[in-house]
Scaffold this motif. Structure first.
Motif, PDB file in Angstrom:
ATOM      1  N   GLY A 132      58.464  54.076  23.591  1.00 11.94           N
ATOM      2  CA  GLY A 132      59.524  53.407  22.839  1.00 11.94           C
ATOM      3  C   GLY A 132      60.110  54.321  21.791  1.00 11.94           C
ATOM      4  N   ARG A 133      60.892  53.716  20.894  1.00 14.46           N
ATOM      5  CA  ARG A 133      61.531  54.446  19.800  1.00 14.46           C
ATOM      6  C   ARG A 133      60.657  54.312  18.558  1.00 14.46           C
ATOM      7  NH1 ARG A 133      67.705  52.274  20.076  1.00 14.46           N
ATOM      8  NH2 ARG A 133      67.969  53.843  18.421  1.00 14.46           N
ATOM      9  N   TYR A 134      60.300  55.447  17.968  1.00 16.32           N
ATOM     10  CA  TYR A 134      59.359  55.457  16.853  1.00 16.32           C
ATOM     11  C   TYR A 134      60.094  55.688  15.536  1.00 16.32           C
ATOM     12  CZ  TYR A 134      55.115  54.865  19.483  1.00 16.32           C
ATOM     13  OH  TYR A 134      54.107  54.322  20.253  1.00 16.32           O
ATOM     14  N   ILE A 135      60.198  54.604  14.764  1.00 14.13           N
ATOM     15  CA  ILE A 135      60.811  54.682  13.441  1.00 14.13           C
ATOM     16  C   ILE A 135      59.817  55.231  12.422  1.00 14.13           C
ATOM     17  CG2 ILE A 135      60.199  52.310  12.770  1.00 14.13           C
ATOM     18  CD1 ILE A 135      62.972  52.119  11.423  1.00 14.13           C
ATOM     19  N   GLY A 136      58.532  55.079  12.702  1.00 13.83           N
ATOM     20  CA  GLY A 136      57.487  55.496  11.779  1.00 13.83           C
ATOM     21  C   GLY A 136      56.776  56.744  12.252  1.00 13.83           C
ATOM     22  N   THR A 137      57.258  57.920  11.827  1.00 12.40           N
ATOM     23  CA  THR A 137      56.531  59.179  12.017  1.00 12.40           C
ATOM     24  C   THR A 137      56.411  59.874  10.653  1.00 12.40           C
ATOM     25  OG1 THR A 137      58.600  60.283  12.703  1.00 12.40           O
ATOM     26  CG2 THR A 137      57.139  59.473  14.450  1.00 12.40           C
ATOM     27  N   GLY A 138      57.545  60.132  10.007  1.00 10.66           N
ATOM     28  CA  GLY A 138      57.521  60.603   8.629  1.00 10.66           C
ATOM     29  C   GLY A 138      57.505  59.393   7.713  1.00 10.66           C
TER      30      GLY A 138
END
Length: 473
Positions: A132-138
């Protein structure tokens, strides 16, 4: 203290920022980040995504070099990596607690209830096989311990399920995993704030092995020599970083209430090791962001890419843990790049008793700073530079006898992200693994009989260099 956009402005002035437009958030952004990170390239700032307003940006490769890491924590860009590690050890640490303010730039745009839409932002799909699309990495994930009252800040990955729901994966044993379980054991949801555009120094602190009981807000404030400004969240009561780019407040539901398939994500091990698994979700109750917001992207990559930022977040805390455990004579510690800054640990020490090297190696396995996902621990003598893998391997093959110098420690602290985890253990939720400990020091009880190293002494080298300086490049 530099917030994210202030940091990007500074590295732009230093000629260390590349700005790209009309890049596709689906794989193109992630692949460009990977290609430039492999070359030790600049920080990246992406804008003008198709279907999104101009000014809705994504920054990646933010702290991936020694120069930018130093800038992020307020040190000169030319600071050496060992000097950065010495600062990060914070041997004179005194907490600098956050300051609560009434409002801040993050509150320029407020979305509540039905107005929340996580797809407002150009959230990337970084890797080809990501689920999926990851908004939470940084990201900085903020929780409060319901028993002790302390605020913890961690870095855990967040995947967008829909406009108002996030998948949040936390590895077992991490502080936020302990905190959420306390709420769930009471049959309650866990209040959470997730900051998707934190100040780099807060992100780096949140990703570090700060000891239990010390808030990463206090740690970041100490490193910056000034407090972080926070706004009290109206829904959770948790501190929301006032100068964040994008943040949410939400409730982290117990797994029996709602879980969804999360993953895979290409991870720091260099694999999609975590696979797909049902994980608890966060229901987003409030969304805040600045005008022209910047999403902080820190997509994991195959080692050694991006590893320096990890090493500096892990090595200092392990060094501190070893000294607190009473291990004497440590000359240097290094979490090697090839292991993603976690899986390969090398300790250089001056032996002063039999069993000293084993003591140091076992202390790594039992520590908070080095125990998580450790796979290989090598202890070498003080004449070996632990950052030089050639020297380390030379010591291993010339000073170790593998029938007596190697131990395997079973049942150690692991993670779902371990690609070598057998399918049956993964299915049962047993993420433990084994660690190899190699004593590559000269055998203590006959070290005086060990052959001398075939290398000119420092005195002789200095003498010859002075005589032949014009002939030596």
């Amino acid at each position: 203290m530099l917030d994210l956009r202030g940091f990007l402005r500074k590295v732009r002035e230093d000629g260390d920022l590349q700005e790209l437009e009309q890049v596709d958030w689906d794989l193109e952004l992630g692949t460009l980040t990977e290609l430039l990170a492999e070359k030790g390239g600049p920080a990246l700032l992406f804008d003008k995504f198709k279907g999104y307003p101009e000014g809705y940006r994504v920054a990646t490769n933010v702290c991936g070099t020694v120069r930018r890491f130093a800038t992020a924590i307020g040190m000169p860009p030319d600071t050496g990596r060992l000097d950065i590690i010495k600062k990060w050890r914070a041997v004179d640490f005194k907490p600098v607690k956050p300051v609560e303010v009434k409002t801040g730039p993050v509150m320029e745009n407020i979305h509540l209830g039905n107005d929340v839409n996580l797809y407002e932002f150009p959230v990337p799909r970084y890797h080809e096989h990501d689920g999926g699309r990851y908004i939470g990495t940084g990201v900085a994930v903020i929780m409060r311990d319901p028993d002790e009252g302390g605020v913890n800040v961690g870095v855990q990955r967040g995947m967008v399920h829909d406009e108002k729901t996030l998948g949040l994966y936390i590895s077992p044993g991490k502080h936020n995993a302990i905190i959420r379980q306390k709420y769930w054991a009471r049959g309650e949801s866990c209040p959470v704030v997730m900051d998707f555009g934190p100040a780099p120094i807060l992100f780096l602190s949140a990703a570090s092995h700060v000891p239990w009981g010390i808030s990463e807000f206090d740690w970041a404030g100490y490193l910056a020599n000034e407090p972080i400004e926070v706004v009290r969240g109206e829904i959770t009561g948790l501190p929301v970083p006032a100068n964040s780019e994008i943040a949410i407040e939400g409730e982290y539901l117990p797994p029996e209430v709602e879980s969804r398939i999360e993953g895979p994500l290409g991870e720091w091990t260099g694999y999609y090791g975590g696979g797909e698994r049902r994980e608890p979700v966060v229901r987003v109750k409030a969304l805040y962001h600045r005008g022209n917001p910047i999403l902080f992207g820190a997509p994991p990559m195959k080692p050694p890419n991006y590893a320096f930022a990890v090493q500096v977040r892990t090595t200092p805390f392990l060094w501190n843990d070893l000294e607190k455990a009473g291990v004497r004579g440590i000359k240097s510690v290094w979490e090697h790049e090839a292991g993603g800054g976690r899986m390969i640990t090398i300790i250089s020490l001056k032996q002063d008793h039999g069993g000293h090297a084993r003591q140091a190696g076992l202390a790594v396995v039992g520590s908070h700073g080095g125990g998580y996902m450790s796979k290989l621990v090598i202890v070498v003598d003080e004449d070996i530079d632990p950052t030089d893998l050639n020297e380390v391997l030379w010591a291993v093959v010339t000073r170790a006898n593998f029938d007596t110098s190697v131990d395997i420690i079973k049942g150690c602290w692991g993670s779902r992200l371990d690609p070598a985890l057998p399918p049956d253990k993964r299915e049962k939720g047993d993420f433990t693994h084994s660690v190899m400990l190699i004593d590559a020091c000269k055998p203590f009880y006959w070290r005086h009989l060990f052959p001398p190293v075939n290398k000119a002494s420092e005195e002789l080298r200095t003498k010859i260099i002075e005589k032949w300086r014009d002939k030596i490049p």
